[in-house]
Design an enzyme around this catalytic site. Sequence first.
Site, short mmCIF file in Angstrom:
data_model
loop_
_atom_site.label_atom_id
_atom_site.label_comp_id
_atom_site.label_asym_id
_atom_site.label_seq_id
_atom_site.Cartn_x
_atom_site.Cartn_y
_atom_site.Cartn_z
N ASP A 1 0.84 -1.20 0.00
CA ASP A 1 0.00 0.00 0.00
C ASP A 1 0.87 1.25 0.00
O ASP A 1 1.79 1.38 0.81
CB ASP A 1 -0.90 0.01 1.24
CG ASP A 1 -1.82 1.22 1.28
OD1 ASP A 1 -2.97 1.09 0.85
OD2 ASP A 1 -1.37 2.29 1.74
N TYR B 1 2.51 10.28 -0.41
CA TYR B 1 3.67 9.84 0.37
C TYR B 1 4.99 10.19 -0.32
O TYR B 1 6.04 10.16 0.30
CB TYR B 1 3.65 8.33 0.60
CG TYR B 1 2.43 7.79 1.31
CD1 TYR B 1 1.54 8.62 1.98
CD2 TYR B 1 2.18 6.42 1.31
CE1 TYR B 1 0.42 8.10 2.61
CE2 TYR B 1 1.06 5.90 1.95
CZ TYR B 1 0.18 6.74 2.59
OH TYR B 1 -0.92 6.22 3.22
N LYS C 1 -3.09 5.92 -4.05
CA LYS C 1 -4.21 6.82 -3.75
C LYS C 1 -4.10 8.14 -4.49
O LYS C 1 -3.00 8.65 -4.72
CB LYS C 1 -4.25 7.09 -2.23
CG LYS C 1 -4.24 5.82 -1.39
CD LYS C 1 -4.19 6.12 0.09
CE LYS C 1 -3.92 4.85 0.88
NZ LYS C 1 -2.51 4.43 0.84
N HIS D 1 -7.69 9.50 -1.56
CA HIS D 1 -6.99 9.52 -0.28
C HIS D 1 -7.80 10.21 0.82
O HIS D 1 -7.88 9.72 1.94
CB HIS D 1 -5.64 10.22 -0.45
CG HIS D 1 -4.64 9.84 0.59
ND1 HIS D 1 -3.28 9.92 0.40
CD2 HIS D 1 -4.79 9.36 1.84
CE1 HIS D 1 -2.65 9.52 1.47
NE2 HIS D 1 -3.54 9.18 2.37
#
Length: 299
Positions: free
Chosen positions: A47, A52, A77, A108
């Site tokens: 994931d 990120y 996401k 997200h």
Amino acid sequence: MPVYDYVTLNTGDKMPVFGLGTWKSQPGQVEHAVEYALKSAGYRHIDTAAAYGNESEVGQGIKASGVKRDDIFLTTKLDNWDHGDPEAALLSSLQKLDTPYLDLWLMHWPAPMNDGGANKGIDWVDTWKAMVNVKKLNPDKVKAIGVSNVSAEYLTRLLEKSDYVPAVNQIELHPSCPQAEIRKLCKEKGIVVTAYSPLGSDNSPLLTNEVVVKIAERHNVHPANILISIWANMENTTVISKSVSNARIENNKKLVNLSDEEIEELLKISEKQHFRACNPEWTGWGDLGFPDRKGVKKD
């Protein structure tokens, strides 16, 4: 209760119950963590997220593992800043991950943003409808779509405005944040719930909570294994746990069969000790460990 290996999404696809999360994993560490998890520890569920800033490293780790892409369940996401053009965001994620398709693509947050903060020109439900359209136009690029950080109130609104039911809702879940209302609604609608931050946080007080420790000692495992196993014992629920340490990646996958009574005891912890590791009323992106967003705040 039995520990589940897979859940079946409303698309018919299988999703491994346990996976490796990569939120807050430092640059330079993510590639190795993903490679080790897949190649040496037997993980098959990874994931990540555009926010990120590590999709390229995740993709490199997948390649380095030597595990066939079709044997891996990969999630990323849609970033808050990309609500205006989901299709371009999808293509960007695919390129960074160096993969031809995603197994799961999530919104997200239901929070469109721009450089000035909240983007009042976009309704997040319209973003969802756009994601649905992108999936329909690109069935070879994305197998399933879903949401993340969506409450019962927000999910109800989405289901009233769209007849396309999300495959997954990824939310923070641990004994100090059990979110019973949204879990119940997702179960009723056939939506798989994915638990993130199952330990609570880095250096979480849950790791020394007397109830958690007692149950861990009973099963002869680390308290982290109990906190992760709660969700692996629940039907239609998956769980991801972040680590970049080989030892912890190896240890975290030890899932334990918990009794109904043990799970009930663990979920009652929130009555005395309630907190969130990821506060949805954030004041700055830095608090969430995402790449610098120039101090942008949500109003």
